[in-house]
Design a protein around this motif. Structure first.
Motif, PDB file in Angstrom:
ATOM      1  N   GLY A  54       2.297   8.122  25.585  1.00  0.00           N
ATOM      2  CA  GLY A  54       3.635   8.445  25.501  1.00  0.00           C
ATOM      3  C   GLY A  54       4.084   9.394  26.564  1.00  0.00           C
ATOM      4  N   ALA A  55       3.457  10.199  26.727  1.00  0.00           N
ATOM      5  CA  ALA A  55       3.918  11.393  27.809  1.00  0.00           C
ATOM      6  C   ALA A  55       3.689  10.813  29.068  1.00  0.00           C
ATOM      7  CB  ALA A  55       2.880  12.688  27.402  1.00  0.00           C
ATOM      8  N   ALA A  56       2.636   9.974  29.368  1.00  0.00           N
ATOM      9  CA  ALA A  56       2.470   9.279  30.807  1.00  0.00           C
ATOM     10  C   ALA A  56       3.597   8.436  31.140  1.00  0.00           C
ATOM     11  CB  ALA A  56       0.935   8.745  30.804  1.00  0.00           C
ATOM     12  N   LEU A  57       3.789   7.556  29.641  1.00  0.00           N
ATOM     13  CA  LEU A  57       4.669   6.599  30.050  1.00  0.00           C
ATOM     14  C   LEU A  57       6.345   7.136  30.394  1.00  0.00           C
ATOM     15  CD1 LEU A  57       3.689   3.896  27.500  1.00  0.00           C
ATOM     16  CD2 LEU A  57       3.524   3.805  29.925  1.00  0.00           C
ATOM     17  N   TYR A  58       6.472   8.092  29.312  1.00  0.00           N
ATOM     18  CA  TYR A  58       7.779   8.779  29.820  1.00  0.00           C
ATOM     19  C   TYR A  58       7.794   9.462  31.290  1.00  0.00           C
ATOM     20  CZ  TYR A  58      11.625  11.762  28.760  1.00  0.00           C
ATOM     21  OH  TYR A  58      12.980  12.247  28.817  1.00  0.00           O
ATOM     22  N   ALA A  59       6.639   9.841  31.844  1.00  0.00           N
ATOM     23  CA  ALA A  59       6.653  10.492  32.936  1.00  0.00           C
ATOM     24  C   ALA A  59       7.040   9.365  33.942  1.00  0.00           C
ATOM     25  CB  ALA A  59       5.612  11.221  33.050  1.00  0.00           C
ATOM     26  N   ALA A  60       6.281   8.100  33.882  1.00  0.00           N
ATOM     27  CA  ALA A  60       6.390   6.926  34.618  1.00  0.00           C
ATOM     28  C   ALA A  60       7.997   6.604  34.800  1.00  0.00           C
ATOM     29  CB  ALA A  60       5.410   5.897  34.370  1.00  0.00           C
ATOM     30  N   VAL A  61       8.705   6.425  33.498  1.00  0.00           N
ATOM     31  CA  VAL A  61      10.196   6.155  33.675  1.00  0.00           C
ATOM     32  C   VAL A  61      10.942   7.217  34.497  1.00  0.00           C
ATOM     33  CG1 VAL A  61      12.059   5.704  32.077  1.00  0.00           C
ATOM     34  CG2 VAL A  61       9.725   4.842  31.420  1.00  0.00           C
ATOM     35  N   SER A  62      10.750   8.428  33.929  1.00  0.00           N
ATOM     36  CA  SER A  62      11.192   9.534  34.826  1.00  0.00           C
ATOM     37  C   SER A  62      11.254   9.652  36.363  1.00  0.00           C
ATOM     38  CB  SER A  62      10.989  10.866  34.139  1.00  0.00           C
ATOM     39  OG  SER A  62      11.045  11.142  32.898  1.00  0.00           O
ATOM     40  N   LEU A  63      10.018   9.100  36.712  1.00  0.00           N
ATOM     41  CA  LEU A  63       9.919   8.938  38.136  1.00  0.00           C
ATOM     42  C   LEU A  63      10.248   7.749  38.746  1.00  0.00           C
ATOM     43  CD1 LEU A  63       6.346  10.669  38.106  1.00  0.00           C
ATOM     44  CD2 LEU A  63       8.461  11.803  39.024  1.00  0.00           C
ATOM     45  N   GLU A  64      10.691   6.794  37.832  1.00  0.00           N
ATOM     46  CA  GLU A  64      11.420   5.585  38.199  1.00  0.00           C
ATOM     47  C   GLU A  64      10.283   4.566  38.667  1.00  0.00           C
ATOM     48  OE1 GLU A  64      14.697   5.921  40.818  1.00  0.00           O
ATOM     49  OE2 GLU A  64      15.872   6.968  39.238  1.00  0.00           O
TER      50      GLU A  64
END
Length: 125
Positions: A54-64
């Motif tokens: 979840g943390a990795a996916l959140y980062a991926a969304v934040s980085l677009e």
């Protein structure tokens, strides 16, 4: 019990329901959830690592790098559990009784909890 409230909040039925964490490692536990909820339950791959994922996916969304719509597709499902209609009916009737008992006894539990002061010694004889 909370499923009704969550679905009202999100404005739609949640089906299937994805399960994760320690309990998700048990086929019996996953099947019971499916039967109790009357919903398909999907156990995600590596259910103990959902926080890291979840943390990795959140980062991926934040980085677009991903969109929120992409996130659901990135999580693999290890196994699917179909609800058993007979057990779902049984659990449904038991759940109605449980809710009725809860409503009848809610005030009593509140009184009992209020009579115990956790700062004092144990009240157990």
């Amino acid at each position: 019990w909370l499923l009704d409230a969550v679905e009202r909040f999100v404005g739609r039925e949640l089906n299937p329901i994805r399960i994760f964490g320690g309990g998700a490692q048990s086929d019996l536990w996953c099947q019971m959830h499916g039967d109790v909820l009357g919903r398909v339950v999907e156990r995600v791959s590596d259910p103990l690592f959902v926080n890291v994922r979840g943390a990795a996916l959140y980062a991926a969304v934040s980085l677009e790098w991903l969109t929120w719509d992409d996130v659901h597709k990135t999580v693999q499902v290890e196994k699917t559990f179909q609800p058993d209609p007979d057990r779902s009916r049984l659990y449904g009737s038991l759940a109605r009784e449980f809710r009725s008992l809860y409503r009848q006894q809610r005030k009593m539990y509140h009184r009992l909890n209020g009579s115990i002061d956790p700062r004092k010694e144990s009240h157990v004889p």
